[in-house]
Enzyme design. Structure first.
Site, PDB file in Angstrom:
ATOM      1  N   GLU A 120     -84.919  13.194 -47.414  1.00  0.00           N
ATOM      2  CA  GLU A 120     -84.660  14.642 -47.482  1.00  0.00           C
ATOM      3  C   GLU A 120     -83.968  15.121 -46.208  1.00  0.00           C
ATOM      4  O   GLU A 120     -83.024  15.914 -46.250  1.00  0.00           O
ATOM      5  CB  GLU A 120     -85.976  15.388 -47.706  1.00  0.00           C
ATOM      6  N   GLU A 193     -83.542  11.288 -37.405  1.00  0.00           N
ATOM      7  CA  GLU A 193     -84.452  12.051 -38.259  1.00  0.00           C
ATOM      8  C   GLU A 193     -85.690  11.257 -38.658  1.00  0.00           C
ATOM      9  O   GLU A 193     -86.743  11.845 -38.891  1.00  0.00           O
ATOM     10  CB  GLU A 193     -83.711  12.516 -39.517  1.00  0.00           C
TER      11      GLU A 193
END
Length: 1065
Positions: A120, A193
Site C-alpha cells: 500500500e 517504506e
C-alpha cells in the site's frame, strides 16, 4: 495507512463513556444490445432511476447488472461489471457535490510480513504515467480534496479520495488508477517504506566525511522503514495488540495484514512485486464512485485504463475463523503491563461466538441489534454484571459484533481483571445470556434503537460518501451484494416483521449464544514483555548482520556496505526534492473563489441570553448547543470537569436509574452530550473562555423533551445516593485503564498540548482539561478514592459544587439552534420556556495564578513504554486577525511538504511529521509521530526557520501551500456545524473573508519574513517528547516525568486540596 484494528464494518466496542449516552480506452457497445442513449441523462435528475442504463445495457465497456433507487437515503445505486476484466463497479448517485472514488483489491496476506501494508505504501511512490517519487504526497498540496488516503484492512486494501471540485476529481482519479494498476515498486522505495538495515544517523557520515564509514560498529546499525516503525508504534498500543493477537487466534488463516515487526524483516522486494502482480489487477478489484457527477464520465475515464488489461484471476478465497463446533477453545498469550492498572489486575480476557453469515443482511442487522441490547450503555446487562459487578474496569477492544468478515463474531470481554477473576468473566457472560433469554428484551429498548436509526437517516453528514464506501467494501469483498447493504428500509422492514411475530431476538440468542462453541482469549500482563521484544529485535538484527558478514567478509565491511546503501538512498531522496513535477496534474489558485460562502445566522436575546440561529434544511431535525463559560475557575475544580461530565451520564437521578435515562434518550433524541469548553479569542492573544458545553439533537417535536432530559441530568444527578461512590470509582478506573493506549494513538497531539502548556495560561488550562496532566490527575484521584473514604467524600462534595453552577442563567451562557425555517418560531417558544426554568448561579472564582504556567518546564520528556517516539514543539505567535496569521499558515504548509516530510519521514523513517499554524489559538507547532529518531527530528524542527527564511519560494510552491489550506477551509460541512465557528470563537464572516483574502495574497517575501520573525528570532519555545527513556534524555536539560498510578516527581494540581495547590504526586 493501517486500517483501524477494529476493521471496516466492525461494530466498535460499545464502552459507555462520557458524552456518549447511547450509543468503490474506447467505447465498446455490443451490437446485439440497445446502446445506452446518453442524451436521456441530460433531462433527468441525479438520482432518477430512468436516467441510468437498464440492466444488460452497455456503456464504455461496462455492462449494467443491477440498478436500484433507495429513497430513504436519497440515492440510486448502479452495479456494473467491466466486460474485458470482470472488474466489479458500484456507482452511488446522490445530490452531493462531495464526489468520492475508491478502488480496492482483495489482499489476503500470505504471512505476517505485512506485504499488503508495505505494498500500500510503495504503490503510492511512483507509477508509469507519473514516474516521480511519491506522487501521492506530491498531490496532497495540488488538490482541493477533503479526503485522500489509503487503507490496509484485514483482507483487502482500499485507495479512496473525496473532493467537491470536478476537475480535481478527474486529476486524482488519473493518479490513483495509475498508481494502483501501474506502480513502479522500485527497490529503494521498498527499503524506505518497508524495512532496511542501516546506520541510525547517516547524516553524521556526510558531516564527518566518507572515512567515518569505517568507524561504524554493528551497534550503530538499526532496523529502519516507515511501516516497520509504524507497526512498532502499533504494538505499543495494548488495545491494538490485544485485538490483533485475538484475531490471529480465532482466524489463523488470515495473517496480520499490517505486519508484525518480528516478521516484517523477512519480506523481500521480489515478494512484494510478486504479490502486487497477483493482486493489483482489475479482475481482483472493486471500484466505487459516489456523488453527483455523471456515471458516463466516470466509466469513460476508468474504462480507458481497465481496457489495457486482459482478464486475470480474482482472489475469491474468503478466510473463515476456526471451527468451534466441537466445543470451547482457550488461548492465553503474554502482553505488556498497564502501568495505569493495579499490579494484581493485569489480565484482559474475552469470549467469542459466531453469529451466522454476513451475506444474510437482515440477520446480520438483527444480531447487531441484539449486540446493542446486551452491551450498549451503563444500563446494559453486560455492563451491570461485568463492570459494575467489579470483575474488570472496561470492555476489551473486540467487544461487540464484528461483521467485517464472512462470519459475524460476537465478543464480550474485560480489561483490568485479576487472575482469580479471569475465569469468572466467561461464566458471568453466560449467566447474562441465560437471564436475558429468560426475561426477554424490553420493547422500549428495541424501539429506542430503531428511533436512533430513523434519526441517523435524517442527519445530513458531510462525509456520507466515504461512509457508503466503508459500509459496503468489506462485506462486498466477502461475498455480499452491496446493493443489499444500501437498502436500509427493506432491511429494517424485514426486521420489524420478524420482531413483531414475537421471540425473534430471543431465537437468535438461542441459535447462536446458548452453547459452549466459543473461544476464550486471554492476555496476561508480563513485566518482561517489552524487554523480550527488544531482545528479539536484537537477535533478528544479529542474524541479518551475520548473513551480510558472510557476503562481505567482515563486520566492518558489512556495516560499511550498509552505510553506502544508506547514503545512496539519501542521495535519491535529496534528488527527489528537486524533481520536475510537471507531469502531475494540479488545480490552480485561480480555481479558488475569493469569496467565502456565506452561511447566514441571526442573533436574538432571550432573558438576556445570547442565542445564535442558523436556519437551513435539516430533514425535520433541530440541533441544540449551549455554552456556559466560567470566569477564573479554581484550578482544583477545573481538573474535575471531565469527571463531572462522566458522572452526568452514569449516576442517574433520584427518580430514575441511568438505564431508564438511556432508554428515554434513545426514544426521544439522537443523543445528548456534555463536554468541557475551551475556546480562544480571534482578536486577543491569550484570551480564552473555559467552561462546559451541552449539545443534542432530536426531531422538531421532541426538542422540549430533549431539553428537559438534559437539564434534569445536569442539575439532578444524584451524587448522594449510596451507589454514587462506587460508580465514581468505576468511572475513574475506566478512564485510567487503557490511558497509555489512548495516548499512543494520538501521541503527537498529547506531546504538543503538553509542550504548549508552558506558553500561556490558556494552553496550560487546556492541558489540565484534556492532556497528560488530566490523565495523571485522574489516576491520582482513583488512588486517593480507593485508599481514603474521606478523600472520596471530598471529591463528591466538589462534584456537587460544580453541579450547582454547571448550567445556569447568567452572563456566561450562550445558545445556538440549527433548524428548518418553519421550525424556528416554535423552537423560540420552547427555548424561552427552557431558559426561564434555569437556575441563576455563578461559578466560584479564584485569583489568576500564573506561577503554575511559569513553572512548566520548556523541555519535558515523558518516559512511556512505547517503541517509537512522539514529539511536539510549540511557540506562541499572533491572534487570528493579525496580518501575520495568514502567511504563518502558508509557511506551515510549505515546511510540511518541502522540508519536514522528506527529512523526517522519508529520510528519518518516522510515520509522520508536520508543521501547523493554529490561527485561532495563535501558536505555531511542529510534531512527529511514531518517530524512531526524535533527537534528529528536533534538530530538523529547529533548522526549519533558517530553511524557510533563506529559500526562494516559487509561485508553484506558494500555490500548492494555498491549495492545502483551502482543502480544509472549503471542505463540506455537516448542517449541524453551520454557524458553530462564530458561536464558539466569535469569528465573524468578515474576519474569515479577510483572512481568506490574505491567504490568497501571501507572497514569498511574506513567508520569508514570518519565518525570520517567529521561527528564527522567535519567542519562547516549548518541547515535549513521549517514549522510552534513553541515555540522551539524561542530558540536554530534559525534565523527565512518568505517567502511572504511582507516578512521582511531576508537579500536578491536587483537585482535592482546599485551594488547588500544586503538589508532588
Amino acid at each position: 495507512m493501517l486500517r483501524s484494528f477494529s476493521g471496516a464494518g466492525k461494530c466498535k466496542c460499545r464502552i459507555p463513556v462520557s458524552r456518549q449516552p447511547v450509543c468503490g480506452r474506447s467505447l465498446r457497445i455490443s451490437s446485439t444490445l440497445t446502446p445506452w442513449n446518453q442524451s436521456r441523462r441530460a433531462a433527468s435528475t441525479v438520482t432518477s432511476l430512468d436516467s441510468f442504463p437498464n440492466v444488460g445495457e452497455k456503456l464504455h465497456g461496462f455492462t449494467v447488472q443491477e440498478k436500484k433507487h433507495v429513497p430513504e437515503l436519497h440515492l440510486t445505486a448502479v452495479r456494473l461489471k467491466h466486460d474485458k476484466t470482470d472488474a466489479d463497479y458500484l456507482h452511488v448517485a446522490r445530490e452531493d457535490k462531495n464526489n468520492v472514488f475508491g478502488i480496492g483489491f482483495k489482499t489476503n496476506p500470505p504471512d505476517a510480513t505485512g506485504v499488503p501494508h508495505i505494498l500500500e505504501h510503495t504503490t503510492l511512490c511512483g507509477s508509469e504515467k507519473y514516474p516521480i517519487r511519491d506522487p501521492f504526497f506530491k498531490m496532497l498540496p495540488r488538490s482541493l480534496s477533503n479526503f485522500m488516503n489509503a487503507f490496509t484492512s484485514a483482507d483487502h486494501t482500499t485507495y479512496p479520495f473525496a473532493t467537491t471540485n470536478r476537475q480535481d476529481f478527474q486529476n486524482l482519479l488519473s493518479v490513483y488508477l495509475d498508481a494502483t494498476l501501474h506502480p513502479l515498486l522500485k527497490e529503494e522505495d521498498f527499503r524506505q517504506e518497508g524495512w532496511r538495515l542501516g546506520p541510525e544517523d547517516p547524516r553524521s557520515i556526510l558531516t564527518q566525511g566518507e572515512q567515518s564509514k569505517g568507524n561504524l560498529q554493528s551497534e550503530d546499525v538499526v532496523f529502519k522503514g516507515v511501516v516497520y516503525n509504524e507497526m512498532k508504534g502499533q504494538i505499543s498500543d495494548a488495545n491494538y495488540l490485544y485485538y490483533i493477537k485475538y484475531r490471529e487466534s480465532i482466524c489463523p488463516s488470515l495473517n496480520n495484514s499490517g505486519g508484525d515487526p518480528q516478521y516484517i524483516t523477512d519480506l523481500t522486494h521480489q515478494q512484494l512485486v510478486d504479490f502486487s502482480k497477483r493482486n493489483y489487477h482489475p479482475s481482483n478489484a472493486k471500484i466505487l464512485t459516489y456523488g453527483d457527477m455523471p456515471l458516463s464520465v466516470h466509466l469513460k475515464q476508468i474504462g480507458e485504463v481497465l481496457d489495457g488489461f486482459e482478464k486475470g484471476q480474482a482472489d475469491t478465497d474468503v478466510k473463515l475463523p476456526l471451527d468451534l463446533s466441537r466445543g470451547p477453545l482457550n488461548v492465553t498469550v503474554p502482553g505488556p503491563i498497564d502501568t495505569f492498572a493495579s499490579e494484581d489486575k493485569q489480565y484482559k480476557t474475552s469470549t467469542s461466538w459466531y453469529m451466522g453469515d454476513t451475506t444474510d443482511v437482515v440477520e446480520t442487522f438483527s444480531v447487531g441489534i441484539l449486540s446493542s441490547l446486551l452491551l450498549d450503555g451503563y444500563g446494559s446487562p453486560m455492563y451491570r454484571a461485568l463492570i459494575e459487578g467489579g470483575l474488570g474496569s472496561s470492555f476489551t477492544p473486540n467487544t461487540g459484533l464484528d461483521s467485517s468478515g464472512r462470519v459475524p463474531i460476537f465478543s464480550v470481554g474485560l480489561t483490568g481483571v485479576s487472575e482469580a477473576d479471569a475465569p469468572k468473566v466467561k461464566s458471568t457472560i453466560k449467566r447474562v445470556f441465560e437471564e436475558s433469554l429468560s426475561s426477554g428484551f424490553n420493547d422500549e429498548k428495541v424501539q429506542g434503537f430503531l428511533h436512533q436509526l430513523e434519526l441517523a437517516l435524517r442527519h445530513k453528514t458531510a462525509n456520507f460518501g466515504i461512509g457508503v464506501m466503508e459500509k459496503t467494501l468489506s462485506s462486498w469483498f466477502n461475498g455480499s451484494n452491496p446493493m443489499k447493504e444500501l437498502s436500509w428500509n427493506e432491511v429494517i422492514d424485514e426486521f420489524k416483521k420478524k420482531y413483531e411475530q414475537g421471540g425473534y431476538l430471543e431465537s437468535l440468542m438461542q441459535k447462536y449464544l446458548m452453547n459452549d462453541n466459543c473461544l476464550t482469549f486471554t492476555m496476561v500482563g508480563t513485566p518482561s514483555y517489552n524487554k523480550d521484544l527488544d531482545d528479539q529485535e536484537m537477535v533478528r538484527k544479529e542474524k541479518k548482520l551475520s548473513e551480510l558478514v558472510e557476503r562481505h567478509g567482515s563486520v566492518e565491511q558489512a556495516v560499511s556496505a550498509l552505510a553506502e546503501e544508506e547514503l545512496q538512498l539519501l542521495k535519491i531522496q535529496e534528488e527527489a526534492q528537486n524533481a520536475d513535477l510537471s507531469c502531475l496534474p494540479s488545480l490552480r489558485v485561480e480555481d479558488i473563489s475569493r469569496e467565502k460562502e456565506r452561511k447566514p445566522v441571526r442573533e436574538s436575546k432571550m432573558d438576556d441570553i445570547d442565542v445564535v440561529w442558523r436556519e437551513a434544511p435539516t430533514n425535520g431535525l433541530t440541533y441544540f448547543q449551549a455554552l456556559n463559560s466560567f470566569e477564573e475557575l479554581p484550578d482544583d475544580l477545573r481538573l474535575l470537569l471531565p469527571l463531572f461530565n462522566d458522572c452526568i451520564m452514569r449516576l442517574g437521578t433520584g427518580d430514575k436509574t441511568m438505564e431508564q435515562w438511556e432508554d428515554l434518550i434513545k426514544l426521544k433524541t439522537g443523543g445528548i452530550t456534555t463536554s468541557t469548553l475551551h475556546t480562544s479569542s480571534p482578536t486577543e492573544l491569550g484570551k480564552f473562555r473555559e467552561g462546559l458545553q451541552f449539545s443534542g439533537y432530536a426531531l422538531d417535536n421532541n426538542i422540549p423533551d430533549m431539553l428537559q432530559i438534559l437539564t434534569t441530568l445536569v442539575t439532578e444527578t444524584d451524587f448522594t445516593s449510596p451507589h454514587a461512590p462506587a460508580m465514581i470509582q468505576e468511572l475513574l478506573r475506566m478512564t485510567t485503564n487503557g490511558a497509555l493506549d489512548a495516548v499512543a494513538g494520538s501521541g503527537h497531539r498529547y506531546a504538543l498540548n503538553a509542550a504548549a502548556a508552558g506558553l500561556s495560561r490558556s494552553f496550560w488550562v487546556q492541558e489540565q482539561q484534556s492532556g497528560l496532566a488530566q490523565l495523571q490527575a485522574t489516576a491520582n484521584l482513583l488512588r486517593d478514592a480507593e485508599s481514603s473514604p474521606e478523600r472520596l467524600a471530598e471529591l463528591i462534595d466538589k462534584l456537587r459544587l460544580i453541579q450547582s453552577f454547571a448550567i445556569s442563567k447568567g452572563s456566561g451562557l450562550r445558545v445556538r439552534m440549527v433548524c428548518e425555517p418553519s421550525s424556528a418560531s416554535q423552537n423560540e417558544i420552547v427555548l424561552q420556556k427552557w431558559l426561564a426554568g434555569l437556575p441563576r448561579n455563578r461559578s466560584p472564582t479564584s485569583p489568576l495564578d500564573h506561577t503554575s504556567v511559569n513553572s512548566v518546564a520548556n523541555r519535558v520528556f515523558y518516559d512511556l513504554p512505547y517503541k517509537v517516539y512522539y514529539s511536539g514543539l510549540a511557540m506562541q505567535t499572533v491572534p487570528f486577525i493579525d496580518p501575520s496569521s495568514a502567511p504563518l499558515s502558508v509557511l506551515s504548509q510549505l515546511l510540511t511538504h518541502k522540508y519536514l516530510h522528506p527529512e523526517i519521514r522519508e529520510k528519518g523513517g518516522a510515520y509522520g511529521a508536520g508543521a501547523s499554524n493554529g490561527p485561532i489559538k495563535g501558536f505555531f507547532a511542529f510534531t512527529s509521530y511514531r518517530d524512531p529518531n526524535p533527537v534528529n527530528s528536533l534538530k530538523v524542527f529547529q533548522n526549519s526557520g533558517i530553511f524557510a527564511r533563506d529559500r526562494a519560494w516559487s509561485d508553484r510552491e506558494l500555490a500548492e501551500a494555498k491549495l492545502g489550506i483551502f482543502q480544509g477551509l472549503d471542505a463540506p460541512m455537516s448542517v449541524d456545524e453551520e454557524g458553530a465557528r462564530y458561536f464558539m470563537s466569535g469569528v465573524t464572516h468578515e474576519m474569515d473573508q479577510r483572512w481568506r483574502e490574505q491567504v490568497l495574497d501571501v507572497t514569498a517575501k511574506d513567508v520569508n519574513e514570518v519565518a525570520q520573525k517567529f521561527l528564527v528570532e522567535g519567542s519562547r519555545q516549548s518541547i515535549c517528547l513521549l517514549g522510552e527513556k534513553k541515555d540522551w534524555a539524561d542530558s540536554d536539560d530534559w525534565e523527565v516525568r512518568k505517567l502511572s498510578m504511582n507516578a512521582s516527581g511531576e508537579p500536578v494540581i491536587d483537585p482535592l486540596s482546599q485551594d488547588g495547590a500544586v503538589a508532588s504526586a
